[in-house]
Scaffold this active site. Structure first.
Site, PDB file in Angstrom:
ATOM      1  N   LYS A 176       0.869  -1.182   0.000  1.00  0.00           N
ATOM      2  CA  LYS A 176       0.000   0.000   0.000  1.00  0.00           C
ATOM      3  C   LYS A 176       0.904   1.230   0.000  1.00  0.00           C
ATOM      4  O   LYS A 176       2.021   1.197   0.505  1.00  0.00           O
ATOM      5  CB  LYS A 176      -0.941   0.023   1.195  1.00  0.00           C
ATOM      6  N   THR A 187       4.901   6.145   4.476  1.00  0.00           N
ATOM      7  CA  THR A 187       3.777   5.312   4.902  1.00  0.00           C
ATOM      8  C   THR A 187       3.499   4.352   3.797  1.00  0.00           C
ATOM      9  O   THR A 187       2.590   4.510   3.009  1.00  0.00           O
ATOM     10  CB  THR A 187       2.494   6.018   5.302  1.00  0.00           C
ATOM     11  N   ASN A 399      -4.505  16.477   0.655  1.00  0.00           N
ATOM     12  CA  ASN A 399      -3.690  16.669   1.850  1.00  0.00           C
ATOM     13  C   ASN A 399      -3.975  17.936   2.635  1.00  0.00           C
ATOM     14  O   ASN A 399      -3.485  18.114   3.736  1.00  0.00           O
ATOM     15  CB  ASN A 399      -2.207  16.598   1.483  1.00  0.00           C
TER      16      ASN A 399
END
Lengths: 404, 404
Positions: A176, A187, A399
């Site tokens: 991911k 991440t 974001n």
């Protein structure tokens, strides 16, 4: 080169691996809990975020994999279990819950979390769903691949088959990505499985080196997160003799692993937050691998290059400029830059200066889902490849209000 | 602390400096040519871009200032004179043209260019306008400050007055910024004048150190350009005894220079491409200056922090995360983060974890033209400050089609 055959099934392509994914309640509706299990004990290795701020699942996994062995991976999305009181306990509890369902030890589980930082992870939904999740374990990787997604717009899977000592070995992976992806892990979660027979030390060494040319050559927005991890389990069920360091078998395994990790890295770049296109930067003619990597990363990470790609602008000056601040020196007057895609290829600069090129042709080349920047240094034989994406209005939109 | 009095007039505030700016024809309509001259010989020093790819005016200025002396600065906007055939000749020619008008030596001129990379600079418009420009030289800095602008939305000027050995010394500066601004100089030009009497070696040393805490703590988009330069001329007309290394006078001069350069740096950050607000990051309680600077720069440069600021999101996890990948270690459990502005101050995290805070109060604090992030390390006495801006839709818009 080893013969590499792409296969389907990702983490469930290798013998002896099962997976499952479901919605347990951390997120509102989407799948948020994944489990991967090996039927046999497996060698285990992982690479982690370099961020000083490490999420609880990272430190727990580091402890659990210290002996080089593991049986499974439990992961959730929707909450990063980072920077909160009780994070360590929650991460340990996730391993205990998974292990208890399968009659295994908590210490033999890797644990990963991805999502919002700084909000306590409620173990309740995981505890009440783990039985159901264990019951769903199957040879399909699909639901697990979906359950680790956050702002990803598609699931990321890859697998391949290689021959090692006359045995068929498979390597598969899911990942991911999306936000906060940058060289040196972000991440980003990637879980790799293989039925190769290989010891944990060599596996760890190969994974660390592979990451330099795969996940660490990936940049979406320059941020490196607290939760990144790439873990690999090798259960030996392919029946090959243990892979020896320095052997042809090791080289074949490296190439197979690289096939899977590079494919996952490209998929992550392609799915960068707000991305409209995949940007591949190929640096050739470098004096060293380090020089090639540094320049490729610098170009693919430049906000000005990324916005130019979004605007279909063949702004070679920004490309050269980004190479110039990569922190490594090179003879500017030997450089050559071209931009290409399935729609054509255009040399835009040579010897550090503009060459006359057809703007219409450059525009055509830029209007593609994948754009390749070739940056030749003309100095040596080394090369490197980096992947990223353009910087769009949607990146700002996604974001600007992620947490709220 | 020396007594610093802010004054008007920027580069023409110190005695013996004249300036002029005009439209010569490099740009379509706006002013594009600036000239700054000292009546008396001046000590000269400069700091330059660290980019491997250096524009021609940079290399020419390096040569001209090698003797530590200069009389003036000629600068154009609209064309960077970078990465083109004949760039060196064009940059030399600019100095010759300016010198000839004033009966000075070409070697006593610094030269700077800013604008598009990779297009040949036509010397014609400069040659035909230099006489008129020299005739316009006056004690007003306004037109010169305007003539060095590119995508800047306002001109940037600062000046102050200090006492050195019972003499009044003035220091003034103009700057241009906007795109490609990043630590270690970017397409940023800053020209500083002073009537202080100071030798070139000490001047150079002070300027280099000052830049570490002013222009190098500035980030708009992470890109470092080929053309950046900060040059300072000190003509001694204040009549002070030469400033000695290690003296109280040196310290006063440092503080005066810092006042001017930090003010210019903040103005550049405030006017970052597409910026809707100025972001100031203050790191305190650090063990070393280097640690404080690295963390402040990392936070102010993070795309995720910048988009969160644009979205008025008190996303402290991204702030902590950006500190974590600054490349320096620190005890996470001693950190404290607060967000403040003229509308209030809110502690958002402590000991590396979230604290309960009023989201409405945080939103109020974030909705301001200047937002300050205080990041306390709780480890030592050192501090640093960095300036940047938010990342908005307009940044993408401006940079998606700059060249075309």
């Amino acid at each position: 080169m080893a013969k590499i055959k792409e296969v389907s099934g990702s983490i469930c392509a290798p013998a002896g691996f099962k997976a499952a994914g479901m919605h347990c309640g951390i997120k509102k509706e989407k799948k948020d809990l994944a489990l991967i299990v090996s039927e046999a004990p497996a060698s285990a290795a992982a690479v982690y975020t370099t961020n000083v701020v490490k999420a609880a699942p990272i430190t727990v996994t580091m402890e659990h994999l210290a002996d080089g062995k593991a049986r499974g991976i439990i992961a959730n999305s929707g909450n990063a279990n980072a920077c909160v009181v009780g994070g360590q306990e929650a991460a340990e509890k996730m391993c205990e819950l998974a292990a208890a369902q399968l009659g295994l030890l908590a210490e033999d589980f890797a644990v990963a979390s991805t999502g919002v930082i700084g909000q306590s992870l409620d173990i309740g939904p995981i505890a009440s769903s783990i039985g159901e999740l264990a019951g769903m374990l199957s040879h399909s990787a699909q639901s697990a691949a979906e359950a680790i997604m956050t702002t990803d717009t598609f699931d990321k899977q890859a697998a391949c088959e290689i021959e090692i000592g006359a045995k068929t070995v498979r390597i598969g992976g899911i990942a991911k990505g999306s936000g906060m992806i940058h060289p040196n892990m972000a991440t980003m979660l990637a879980f790799i499985t293989t039925d190769a027979n290989i010891g944990p030390e060599l596996l760890s060494e190969i994974l660390s080196q592979d990451a330099q040319d795969s996940f660490n050559m990936l940049s979406v927005d320059g941020d490196t997160s607290t939760n990144d991890m790439c873990a690999v389990l090798a259960n030996g069920m392919a029946g090959n003799d243990p892979i020896q360091k320095g052997s042809a078998e090791e080289e074949a395994f490296r190439q197979g692993l690289g096939f899977v990790t590079k494919k996952l890295a490209r998929l992550i770049a392609e799915d960068g937050e707000g991305a409209t296109k995949l940007l591949t930067v190929k640096v050739t003619g470098a004096e060293s691998k380090e020089q090639a990597r540094a320049i490729a990363k610098s170009i693919v990470s430049s906000s000005l290059v990324k916005t130019a790609m979004f605007g279909n602008d063949a702004n070679w000056g920004r490309i050269l400029c980004a190479a110039g601040y990569a922190g490594v020196s090179f003879p500017v007057d030997r450089t050559k830059i071209s931009i290409s895609s399935e729609h054509g290829s255009v040399v835009v600069a040579q010897n550090g200066m503009q060459v006359l090129f057809d703007e219409a042709e450059a525009l055509k080349a830029l209007q593609a889902k994948e754009v390749i920047v070739d940056f030749s240094l003309g100095s040596g034989q080394e090369s490197a490849e980096a992947w990223g994406c353009d910087l769009s209005y949607d990146y700002v939109k996604i974001n600007g209000s992620y947490r709220t």
